[in-house]
Design a protein around this motif. Structure first.
Motif, PDB file in Angstrom:
ATOM      1  N   GLU A 207       0.845  -1.186   0.000  1.00  0.00           N
ATOM      2  CA  GLU A 207       0.000   0.000   0.000  1.00  0.00           C
ATOM      3  C   GLU A 207       0.881   1.238   0.000  1.00  0.00           C
ATOM      4  O   GLU A 207       1.857   1.316   0.759  1.00  0.00           O
ATOM      5  N   ILE A 208       0.583   2.146  -0.862  1.00  0.00           N
ATOM      6  CA  ILE A 208       1.373   3.369  -0.974  1.00  0.00           C
ATOM      7  C   ILE A 208       0.631   4.511  -0.294  1.00  0.00           C
ATOM      8  O   ILE A 208      -0.534   4.778  -0.612  1.00  0.00           O
ATOM      9  N   LEU A 209       1.292   5.107   0.670  1.00  0.00           N
ATOM     10  CA  LEU A 209       0.709   6.258   1.382  1.00  0.00           C
ATOM     11  C   LEU A 209       1.252   7.539   0.783  1.00  0.00           C
ATOM     12  O   LEU A 209       2.464   7.741   0.672  1.00  0.00           O
ATOM     13  N   ARG A 210       0.343   8.362   0.360  1.00  0.00           N
ATOM     14  CA  ARG A 210       0.736   9.646  -0.233  1.00  0.00           C
ATOM     15  C   ARG A 210       0.414  10.769   0.786  1.00  0.00           C
ATOM     16  O   ARG A 210      -0.729  10.978   1.131  1.00  0.00           O
ATOM     17  N   GLU A 211       1.431  11.434   1.261  1.00  0.00           N
ATOM     18  CA  GLU A 211       1.253  12.536   2.219  1.00  0.00           C
ATOM     19  C   GLU A 211       1.904  13.785   1.677  1.00  0.00           C
ATOM     20  O   GLU A 211       2.981  13.720   1.051  1.00  0.00           O
ATOM     21  N   GLY A 212       1.262  14.849   1.896  1.00  0.00           N
ATOM     22  CA  GLY A 212       1.822  16.106   1.433  1.00  0.00           C
ATOM     23  C   GLY A 212       3.069  16.508   2.223  1.00  0.00           C
ATOM     24  O   GLY A 212       3.261  16.135   3.383  1.00  0.00           O
ATOM     25  N   ILE A 213       3.924  17.208   1.559  1.00  0.00           N
ATOM     26  CA  ILE A 213       5.159  17.686   2.205  1.00  0.00           C
ATOM     27  C   ILE A 213       4.901  19.069   2.779  1.00  0.00           C
ATOM     28  O   ILE A 213       4.470  19.970   2.068  1.00  0.00           O
ATOM     29  N   ALA A 214       5.195  19.149   4.038  1.00  0.00           N
ATOM     30  CA  ALA A 214       4.968  20.449   4.687  1.00  0.00           C
ATOM     31  C   ALA A 214       5.880  21.528   4.117  1.00  0.00           C
ATOM     32  O   ALA A 214       7.061  21.262   3.850  1.00  0.00           O
TER      33      ALA A 214
END
Length: 215
Positions: A207-214
């Motif tokens: 599963e690939i988690l995509r999180e924004g970069i602060a």
């Protein structure tokens, strides 16, 4: 892993011989109808063999006869997208007949040889070990004998055999596999058992988690 596929020139010879034996009489009969001849005026082939069987040409008891043989490759073999080798073979076909006179011999030679050629070109399956076949050359010869004449014709074909040999059927000899294991050499040097199949590929769920970069 399984035993690799290999199509040898003798397999192509066997195919063409089978085609000629089963279907050539139909082509002779068609010529008799077109020429207004009685049935069986044109003699059927008495022998259809491999090119090595030259004894079929030594006796009138075995004529008319046809010999089929591979003479090597007609072009450089090519590696295809399936990691196999496509091969184009040069295949020779020789026909010999006997007649009562020169005219009779030449007629029998020409009709017999060209109906065999027609049979090979039309009837050879293209969905099996052969994908294409092309007539390249035809030569004719005649021999005078004491009470009869003998006529010969030789035709050359280029026969394409797709995936004649595999490049990836078995592992290279430097593979570090133990004897008797999947991909390894046969145990105790005995090659007669089929190769041990490779284990199935293990499925991996991810599963690939995509999180924004602060900022």
């Amino acid at each position: 892993m399984s035993d690799p596929t290999l199509i040898a020139p003798c397999d192509v010879e066997d195919l063409l011989i089978e085609v000629i034996l089963r279907r050539h009489p139909e082509h002779l009969a068609a010529q008799e109808r077109r020429r207004g001849l009685k049935p069986e005026t044109l003699e059927r082939l008495k022998a259809v063999r491999h090119l090595a069987a030259q004894e079929a040409f030594q006796s009138g008891d075995t004529m008319p006869a046809c010999l089929v043989g591979s003479l090597g490759t007609a072009a450089a073999p090519a590696r295809n997208e399936d990691d196999a080798i496509d091969v184009t073979l040069r295949v020779a076909l020789e026909v010999a007949v006997m007649g009562r006179s020169r005219r009779d011999t030449l007629r029998r030679r020409d009709i017999t040889a060209w109906t065999v050629i027609e049979c090979v070109l039309q009837r050879t399956p293209r969905l099996g070990i052969v994908s294409a076949i092309q007539l390249v050359d035809v030569e004719t010869v005649e021999f005078a004998q004491a009470q009869s004449m003998r006529g010969h014709a030789r035709a050359s074909f280029e026969v394409t055999v797709p995936s004649a040999a595999s490049m990836a059927g078995l592992p290279a000899d430097d593979a570090l596999w133990t004897p008797g294991s999947p991909g390894g050499p046969p145990p105790d040097g005995e090659p007669y058992a089929p190769p041990v199949p490779l284990p199935p590929v293990t499925a991996i769920d991810a599963e690939i988690l995509r999180e924004g970069i602060a900022p």
